[in-house]
Design a protein around this motif. Structure first.
Motif, mmCIF file in Angstrom:
data_model
loop_
_atom_site.group_PDB
_atom_site.id
_atom_site.type_symbol
_atom_site.label_atom_id
_atom_site.label_comp_id
_atom_site.label_asym_id
_atom_site.label_seq_id
_atom_site.Cartn_x
_atom_site.Cartn_y
_atom_site.Cartn_z
ATOM 1 N N THR A 133 0.839 -1.200 0.000
ATOM 2 C CA THR A 133 0.000 0.000 0.000
ATOM 3 C C THR A 133 0.870 1.244 0.000
ATOM 4 N N ASP B 130 -5.573 6.761 -13.130
ATOM 5 C CA ASP B 130 -6.422 6.509 -11.974
ATOM 6 C C ASP B 130 -6.298 7.730 -11.056
ATOM 7 N N LYS C 156 -6.627 8.148 -8.069
ATOM 8 C CA LYS C 156 -5.942 7.874 -6.796
ATOM 9 C C LYS C 156 -4.425 7.894 -6.953
ATOM 10 N N ASN C 157 -3.945 7.827 -8.181
ATOM 11 C CA ASN C 157 -2.513 7.742 -8.441
ATOM 12 C C ASN C 157 -1.934 9.154 -8.541
ATOM 13 N N GLN C 158 -1.762 9.794 -7.394
ATOM 14 C CA GLN C 158 -1.315 11.181 -7.347
ATOM 15 C C GLN C 158 0.075 11.386 -7.948
ATOM 16 N N ARG D 38 -16.208 8.358 -13.964
ATOM 17 C CA ARG D 38 -16.214 7.119 -13.180
ATOM 18 C C ARG D 38 -16.471 5.930 -14.093
ATOM 19 N N LYS E 58 -14.148 3.201 -10.198
ATOM 20 C CA LYS E 58 -12.933 4.013 -10.092
ATOM 21 C C LYS E 58 -13.160 5.362 -10.728
ATOM 22 N N LYS E 59 -12.426 6.349 -10.250
ATOM 23 C CA LYS E 59 -12.458 7.674 -10.841
ATOM 24 C C LYS E 59 -11.201 7.831 -11.693
ATOM 25 N N LYS F 248 2.401 1.834 -3.459
ATOM 26 C CA LYS F 248 1.400 2.353 -4.398
ATOM 27 C C LYS F 248 1.180 3.841 -4.189
ATOM 28 N N GLU F 249 1.120 4.271 -2.914
ATOM 29 C CA GLU F 249 0.895 5.686 -2.608
ATOM 30 C C GLU F 249 2.097 6.550 -2.975
#
Length: 176
Positions: free
Chosen positions: A30, A142, A144-146, A164, A168-169, A33-34
């Motif tokens: 996790t 994605d 979430k993938n900053q 969406r 997922k956004k 990934k972040e």
């Protein structure tokens, strides 16, 4: 010495797949990934070859080894990968008829080469080697993938829209 070129051998496609495996969510913690970002799609060698035959992929090579790649995905493959079908649908909603685009199907840089300009170099080389008649690059990230969103913004991508799909956004972006 680091060089950027287009794929030309089966061995290079196999090296892309090895690098891809290291960066799929199933192989990352996790925290990784972040902090480091992640890939969404896992390709087969057969499909990577099909894409290559339509438009070779862009790779970064150091000491004979593929250390980064940007996959070229011709719009003719719009229905080939289930998770990408909505992206092509959204592209068709927002892109003008006079925009001939290539989709960047996935970009990845080996962990030890991140932060050294390879990401920027891959996009520069990809844009320079677009097939005749193509004038821009579109992709999605994605939301979430900053790390990936920030990296794409830094090389000149702008957001076309967010949408969406399958829970997922996504951020649909174009290289300006």
């Amino acid at each position: 010495m680091l060089v950027y070129e287009q794929t030309s051998t089966l061995a290079q496609l196999e090296e892309i797949l090895l690098l891809q495996q290291l960066n799929l969510p199933k192989n990352l913690t996790t925290e990784e990934k972040e902090q480091e970002g992640f890939l969404t799609v896992e390709h087969s060698l057969a499909f990577l070859k099909e894409m290559h035959h339509e438009c070779p992929h862009t790779i970064a090579i150091d000491q004979g080894k593929v250390i980064g790649y940007a996959l070229s995905m011709h719009p003719k493959f719009a229905n080939s990968i289930e998770v990408l079908k909505p992206m092509f649908h959204e592209i068709n909603k927002v892109v003008q008829n006079n925009c001939n685009y290539m989709v960047m199907g996935q970009i990845c840089v080996s962990k030890e080469y991140r932060g050294k300009g390879v990401f920027r170099g891959l996009y520069k080389a990809m844009k320079e080697k677009l097939p005749k008649g193509f004038d821009t690059i579109i992709t999605e990230v994605d939301a979430k993938n900053q790390r990936s969103l920030q990296a794409h913004e830094a090389v000149g991508f702008i957001e076309l829209k967010r949408y969406r799909s399958e829970g997922k956004k996504w951020s649909l972006i174009i290289l300006t």
